[in-house]
Structure formats: C-alpha cells, structure tokens
Write a protein that holds these residues in place. Structure first.
Motif, PDB file in Angstrom:
ATOM      1  N   SER A  49       0.776  -1.234   0.021  1.00 26.09           N
ATOM      2  CA  SER A  49       0.022  -0.085   0.024  1.00 26.09           C
ATOM      3  C   SER A  49       0.844   1.355  -0.159  1.00 26.09           C
ATOM      4  O   SER A  49       0.536   2.098  -0.799  1.00 26.09           O
ATOM      5  CB  SER A  49      -0.846   0.055   1.162  1.00 26.09           C
ATOM      6  N   LEU A  50       1.953   1.162   0.850  1.00 23.99           N
ATOM      7  CA  LEU A  50       2.876   2.414   0.684  1.00 23.99           C
ATOM      8  C   LEU A  50       3.433   2.520  -0.581  1.00 23.99           C
ATOM      9  O   LEU A  50       3.797   3.732  -0.951  1.00 23.99           O
ATOM     10  CB  LEU A  50       3.889   2.434   1.864  1.00 23.99           C
ATOM     11  N   CYS A  51       3.999   1.369  -1.179  1.00 19.83           N
ATOM     12  CA  CYS A  51       4.473   1.566  -2.397  1.00 19.83           C
ATOM     13  C   CYS A  51       3.905   1.833  -3.553  1.00 19.83           C
ATOM     14  O   CYS A  51       4.316   2.472  -4.683  1.00 19.83           O
ATOM     15  CB  CYS A  51       5.324   0.329  -2.765  1.00 19.83           C
ATOM     16  N   ASP A  52       2.478   1.713  -3.465  1.00 18.00           N
ATOM     17  CA  ASP A  52       1.517   2.174  -4.596  1.00 18.00           C
ATOM     18  C   ASP A  52       0.958   3.562  -4.575  1.00 18.00           C
ATOM     19  O   ASP A  52       0.070   3.732  -5.064  1.00 18.00           O
ATOM     20  CB  ASP A  52       0.112   1.035  -4.281  1.00 18.00           C
ATOM     21  N   SER A  53       1.747   4.397  -3.964  1.00 14.92           N
ATOM     22  CA  SER A  53       1.432   5.796  -3.895  1.00 14.92           C
ATOM     23  C   SER A  53       1.255   6.371  -5.168  1.00 14.92           C
ATOM     24  O   SER A  53       2.176   6.066  -5.940  1.00 14.92           O
ATOM     25  CB  SER A  53       2.266   6.609  -2.734  1.00 14.92           C
ATOM     26  N   SER A  54       0.581   7.498  -5.211  1.00 14.13           N
ATOM     27  CA  SER A  54       0.679   8.002  -6.562  1.00 14.13           C
ATOM     28  C   SER A  54       2.109   8.538  -6.955  1.00 14.13           C
ATOM     29  O   SER A  54       2.407   8.960  -8.222  1.00 14.13           O
ATOM     30  CB  SER A  54      -0.447   9.177  -6.497  1.00 14.13           C
ATOM     31  N   ALA A  55       2.845   9.107  -6.078  1.00 17.06           N
ATOM     32  CA  ALA A  55       4.104   9.630  -6.183  1.00 17.06           C
ATOM     33  C   ALA A  55       4.909   8.646  -6.874  1.00 17.06           C
ATOM     34  O   ALA A  55       5.836   9.230  -7.766  1.00 17.06           O
ATOM     35  CB  ALA A  55       4.712  10.205  -4.955  1.00 17.06           C
ATOM     36  N   VAL A  56       4.968   7.561  -6.218  1.00 14.11           N
ATOM     37  CA  VAL A  56       5.867   6.365  -6.828  1.00 14.11           C
ATOM     38  C   VAL A  56       5.290   6.219  -8.342  1.00 14.11           C
ATOM     39  O   VAL A  56       6.108   5.948  -9.189  1.00 14.11           O
ATOM     40  CB  VAL A  56       5.780   5.188  -5.917  1.00 14.11           C
ATOM     41  N   LYS A  57       4.014   5.997  -8.576  1.00 16.08           N
ATOM     42  CA  LYS A  57       3.413   5.698  -9.860  1.00 16.08           C
ATOM     43  C   LYS A  57       3.838   6.812 -10.869  1.00 16.08           C
ATOM     44  O   LYS A  57       4.353   6.431 -11.940  1.00 16.08           O
ATOM     45  CB  LYS A  57       2.000   5.576  -9.779  1.00 16.08           C
ATOM     46  N   ALA A  58       3.944   8.083 -10.356  1.00 14.61           N
ATOM     47  CA  ALA A  58       4.126   9.043 -11.139  1.00 14.61           C
ATOM     48  C   ALA A  58       5.709   9.178 -11.520  1.00 14.61           C
ATOM     49  O   ALA A  58       6.146   9.295 -12.753  1.00 14.61           O
ATOM     50  CB  ALA A  58       3.855  10.473 -10.437  1.00 14.61           C
ATOM     51  N   GLU A  59       6.668   8.902 -10.696  1.00 10.29           N
ATOM     52  CA  GLU A  59       8.097   8.646 -10.885  1.00 10.29           C
ATOM     53  C   GLU A  59       8.293   7.529 -11.912  1.00 10.29           C
ATOM     54  O   GLU A  59       9.039   7.484 -12.823  1.00 10.29           O
ATOM     55  CB  GLU A  59       8.647   8.409  -9.704  1.00 10.29           C
ATOM     56  N   VAL A  60       7.648   6.338 -11.484  1.00 12.14           N
ATOM     57  CA  VAL A  60       7.891   5.079 -12.407  1.00 12.14           C
ATOM     58  C   VAL A  60       7.335   5.374 -13.830  1.00 12.14           C
ATOM     59  O   VAL A  60       7.966   5.226 -14.932  1.00 12.14           O
ATOM     60  CB  VAL A  60       7.029   4.012 -11.971  1.00 12.14           C
ATOM     61  N   ASP A  61       6.273   6.253 -14.106  1.00 13.18           N
ATOM     62  CA  ASP A  61       5.881   6.792 -15.484  1.00 13.18           C
ATOM     63  C   ASP A  61       6.708   7.495 -16.250  1.00 13.18           C
ATOM     64  O   ASP A  61       6.990   7.461 -17.206  1.00 13.18           O
ATOM     65  CB  ASP A  61       4.262   7.313 -15.444  1.00 13.18           C
ATOM     66  N   GLY A  62       7.345   8.597 -15.340  1.00 13.21           N
ATOM     67  CA  GLY A  62       8.084   9.443 -15.684  1.00 13.21           C
ATOM     68  C   GLY A  62       9.502   8.801 -16.363  1.00 13.21           C
ATOM     69  O   GLY A  62      10.329   8.947 -17.545  1.00 13.21           O
ATOM     70  N   LEU A  63      10.060   7.655 -15.542  1.00 11.87           N
ATOM     71  CA  LEU A  63      11.245   6.962 -15.848  1.00 11.87           C
ATOM     72  C   LEU A  63      11.014   6.293 -17.055  1.00 11.87           C
ATOM     73  O   LEU A  63      11.771   5.851 -17.945  1.00 11.87           O
ATOM     74  CB  LEU A  63      11.780   6.073 -14.755  1.00 11.87           C
ATOM     75  N   LYS A  64       9.734   5.597 -17.225  1.00 12.34           N
ATOM     76  CA  LYS A  64       9.307   4.833 -18.546  1.00 12.34           C
ATOM     77  C   LYS A  64       9.408   5.631 -19.577  1.00 12.34           C
ATOM     78  O   LYS A  64       9.885   5.255 -20.667  1.00 12.34           O
ATOM     79  CB  LYS A  64       7.900   4.131 -18.351  1.00 12.34           C
ATOM     80  N   ALA A  65       8.873   6.824 -19.546  1.00  8.19           N
ATOM     81  CA  ALA A  65       8.963   7.900 -20.545  1.00  8.19           C
ATOM     82  C   ALA A  65      10.491   8.265 -21.111  1.00  8.19           C
ATOM     83  O   ALA A  65      10.675   8.244 -22.170  1.00  8.19           O
ATOM     84  CB  ALA A  65       8.158   9.219 -20.424  1.00  8.19           C
ATOM     85  N   GLN A  66      11.138   8.328 -19.877  1.00  3.50           N
ATOM     86  CA  GLN A  66      12.415   8.783 -20.233  1.00  3.50           C
ATOM     87  C   GLN A  66      13.385   7.585 -20.989  1.00  3.50           C
ATOM     88  O   GLN A  66      14.093   7.741 -21.924  1.00  3.50           O
ATOM     89  CB  GLN A  66      13.064   8.845 -18.780  1.00  3.50           C
TER      90      GLN A  66
END
Length: 136
Positions: A49-66
């Motif tokens: 639950s702590l790892c599924d936070s929106s901040a982590v998801k946003a960072e992962v999405d940003g890294l995928k785009a990069q």
C-alpha cells in the motif's frame, strides 16, 4: 519537569507529521482496518500500500517515458553511426552490438592478492627452481 527524551520525541513526531509519514501510515492502517477479508500477511499489505502511492507511480511513469526517449535516441544514433561507417543501418528488432575489445590485457594483481590463473590455452611455464636451504 520535562525530560530531554520527551523533547526529542516531540521533535521527531513533528518531523514525521511535517513530512507526511503520519498521514500515510494512518491511511494505510485505516484501509487495512476497513478490509473485509484481512490479508494473511499484514506487513506485506502495508508495504504494498505504501509503495503504490501516486508519487511512486508518477515517478515510474516518468522513468518509463525517459527510457522510451532514450531508446529512440539510441536507435537514431546507431543508424547515424552505421551511415558514417558506410554500413547498412541495423534492423528495428536487431539488438545493439556489444562493443567489447577482442582481448583485454591481463591486469596486475593488487598487493597481497594471488596472481591470476593463466588462460587454459597458454603455454605451460617452467616452475622456478626451489631454493636450497642454507648449509649449517
């Protein structure tokens, strides 16, 4: 009279509150409490639950785009290199060739380390002559 430990505890509590840790933990614990079927491993539930936070998801999405941008740039550069070398550009599904030297020179061992084993195809070396003990 307030003890010094109480002051440190209060300072730490304020730090946790300021950084959002208390809110995040409270939300996770409330969601665990409200679960109809309690999970077998509560700790894993909390961590997930702590790892599924929106901040982590946003960072992962940003890294995928990069990563996608970097892959596209890599492909462009490989095509450009191939053109400059007068070679045919690599196909889309072809992995990038590994640029490794044919044979790396053997490194000298660091002080205190045993020397590296010679390659299997190396000619055998003659063993150094053993020293004779001094005459008494």
């Amino acid at each position: 009279m307030a003890r010094p430990v109480d002051g440190k505890r209060e300072e730490f509590r304020k730090y946790l509150e300021k950084t959002g840790v208390i809110d995040a933990l409270t939300k996770v614990l409330v969601s665990l409490y409200e679960e109809e079927s309690k999970p077998d491993d509560a700790l894993s539930y909390i961590l997930k639950s702590l790892c599924d936070s929106s901040a982590v998801k946003a960072e992962v999405d940003g890294l995928k785009a990069q990563l996608a941008e970097s892959a596209a740039k890599n492909k462009e550069l490989r095509v450009e290199i191939a053109k400059l070398k007068g070679e045919e550009p690599p196909a889309d599904d072809e992995p990038a060739p590994a640029e490794a030297p044919a044979e790396a020179p053997a490194e000298a061992p660091a002080d205190g380390e045993a020397p590296a084993e010679p390659p299997a195809d190396a000619p055998p070396e003659e063993a150094p002559a053993a020293e004779e003990p001094p005459a008494e």
